[in-house]
Scaffold this active site. Structure first.
Site, PDB file in Angstrom:
ATOM      1  N   ASN A   1       0.871  -1.179   0.000  1.00 59.94           N
ATOM      2  CA  ASN A   1       0.000   0.000   0.000  1.00 59.94           C
ATOM      3  C   ASN A   1       0.907   1.227   0.000  1.00 59.94           C
ATOM      4  OD1 ASN A   1      -1.776   2.072   0.532  1.00 59.94           O
ATOM      5  ND2 ASN A   1      -2.216   1.428   2.646  1.00 59.94           N
TER       6      ASN A   1
ATOM      7  N   LYS B   1       0.068   4.296  -0.221  1.00 58.19           N
ATOM      8  CA  LYS B   1      -0.551   5.495   0.361  1.00 58.19           C
ATOM      9  C   LYS B   1      -0.326   6.684  -0.592  1.00 58.19           C
ATOM     10  CE  LYS B   1       0.019   3.277   4.757  1.00 58.19           C
ATOM     11  NZ  LYS B   1       0.208   3.353   6.195  1.00 58.19           N
TER      12      LYS B   1
ATOM     13  N   HIS C   1      -9.328   0.937   5.156  1.00 60.79           N
ATOM     14  CA  HIS C   1      -8.004   1.092   5.769  1.00 60.79           C
ATOM     15  C   HIS C   1      -8.132   2.008   6.984  1.00 60.79           C
ATOM     16  CE1 HIS C   1      -3.907   2.465   6.410  1.00 60.79           C
ATOM     17  NE2 HIS C   1      -3.540   1.321   5.851  1.00 60.79           N
TER      18      HIS C   1
ATOM     19  N   GLU D   1      -6.502   4.415   8.028  1.00 63.16           N
ATOM     20  CA  GLU D   1      -6.381   5.857   7.757  1.00 63.16           C
ATOM     21  C   GLU D   1      -7.689   6.409   7.181  1.00 63.16           C
ATOM     22  OE1 GLU D   1      -2.678   5.623   5.566  1.00 63.16           O
ATOM     23  OE2 GLU D   1      -1.731   4.991   7.440  1.00 63.16           O
TER      24      GLU D   1
ATOM     25  N   GLU E   1      -5.035  -5.123  10.610  1.00 61.59           N
ATOM     26  CA  GLU E   1      -4.006  -4.112  10.805  1.00 61.59           C
ATOM     27  C   GLU E   1      -4.256  -3.388  12.119  1.00 61.59           C
ATOM     28  OE1 GLU E   1      -2.055  -2.905   6.872  1.00 61.59           O
ATOM     29  OE2 GLU E   1      -3.842  -1.674   7.092  1.00 61.59           O
TER      30      GLU E   1
ATOM     31  N   GLY F   1       2.760   2.200  10.667  1.00 68.85           N
ATOM     32  CA  GLY F   1       3.678   3.323  10.489  1.00 68.85           C
ATOM     33  C   GLY F   1       4.414   3.719  11.754  1.00 68.85           C
TER      34      GLY F   1
ATOM     35  N   SER G   1       3.787  -2.198  10.099  1.00 69.64           N
ATOM     36  CA  SER G   1       5.241  -2.230  10.259  1.00 69.64           C
ATOM     37  C   SER G   1       5.867  -3.558   9.834  1.00 69.64           C
ATOM     38  CB  SER G   1       5.634  -1.862  11.695  1.00 69.64           C
ATOM     39  OG  SER G   1       5.203  -0.537  11.998  1.00 69.64           O
TER      40      SER G   1
HETATM   41  P1  PGA Z   1       3.147   0.264   7.504  1.00 69.03           P
HETATM   42  O1  PGA Z   1       1.659   0.474   6.909  1.00 69.03           O
HETATM   43  O2  PGA Z   1       3.678  -1.016   6.931  1.00 69.03           O
HETATM   44  O3  PGA Z   1       3.915   1.470   7.041  1.00 69.03           O
HETATM   45  O4  PGA Z   1       3.012   0.188   8.992  1.00 69.03           O
HETATM   46  C1  PGA Z   1       0.787  -0.612   6.762  1.00 69.03           C
HETATM   47  C2  PGA Z   1      -0.535  -0.157   6.204  1.00 69.03           C
HETATM   48  O5  PGA Z   1      -1.010   0.923   6.578  1.00 69.03           O
HETATM   49  O6  PGA Z   1      -1.171  -0.855   5.380  1.00 69.03           O
END
Ligand code: PGA
Length: 243
Positions: A10, A12, A91, A93, A161, A167, A206
């Site tokens: 992803n 983003k 997601h 976010e 997640e 992140g 992560s």
């Molecule tokens: P990250 O993001 O691997 O940077 O923690 C994962 C995601 O949001 O799908």
């Protein structure tokens, strides 16, 4: 494990069309075995389609309506026409920064199905919810709303997640992931029978080359959804190789 592994990236709001092309040129053909999926920004979808080799592509979001006066939004059918095969829905976010509810998630799932996009539906608890002992309740609510809208007769995937691991550099342990995935699998089987036993459940938060293999060895972890470490071809390839 009967489910084919999935490694999904992803991006983003990273990598415009030129950078997307450079990424796929550097990645080259991916090793056979796992399904490899990338969710570029929608403006980079066309250049990704033109340059990706052996990688399925998806969009990070769609609107719940088919068309209309929704300035700035993208419909499922437009995404499909541009070459997307999948769509990320719910997601964290989107849920937490853009206020998307379980009802929004369900409406988008239905729209994705109508357009022939495979939904990858994300669920996960916040740190506060986990600390308050609400992990099961939160996952149960989110997965139930998703399963109600998903079609057991069409492919879909679920991504667990935990919001506190996205992140942050803080990864769930393989045992944390296995616990959450077992709960999700149980609900998926109860609701969708055999199809619910077969749909891949990805872990995200992560994921890096150093922890990907251990996470994918955990029970019911069928793959990974990778944010930060999917931006460089080298680290994304290392994760694909770990699968
Ligand atoms: P990250 O993001 O691997 O940077 O923690 C994962 C995601 O949001 O799908």
């Amino acid at each position: 494990m009967s489910v084919r592994r999935v490694v999904a990236g992803n991006w983003k709001m990273n990598h415009g069309p030129a950078e997307a092309r450079r990424f796929f040129d550097a990645l080259g053909a991916v090793p056979s075995g796992p399904r490899v999926v990338v969710f570029p920004p929608v403006v980079s979808l066309a250049s990704s389609v033109a340059s990706a080799q052996g990688v399925e592509l998806g969009v990070q979001n769609i609107h719940a309506a088919e068309s209309g006066a929704f300035t700035g939004e993208t419909s499922a059918s437009m995404a499909r026409e541009t070459g997307a095969a999948l769509v990320l829905i719910g997601h964290s976010e989107r849920r937490h920064l853009f206020g998307e509810s379980d009802a929004d998630v369900a409406a988008k799932i239905r729209r994705a199905r109508a357009a022939g996009l495979e939904p990858c539906v994300c669920v996960g608890e916040t740190l506060e919810q986990r600390r308050a002992g609400r992990l099961e309740e939160v996952l149960e609510t989110q997965i139930s709303a998703a399963l109600e809208a998903l079609d057991p007769g069409a492919p879909y995937m679920i991504a667990y997640e935990p919001v506190w691991a996205i992140g942050t550099g803080e990864t769930a342990t393989p045992a944390d992931a296995a616990q959450a995935h077992a709960l999700l699998r149980e609900r998926m089987r109860a609701r969708h029978g055999e199809a619910g036993g077969q749909a891949p459940i990805l872990y995200g938060g992560s994921v890096k080359p150093a922890n990907a293999a251990d996470l994918m060895d955990a029970d019911e972890v069928d793959g990974v959804l990778v944010g930060g470490a999917s931006l460089a071809a080298e680290s994304f390839r290392a994760i694909i190789e770990a699968a």
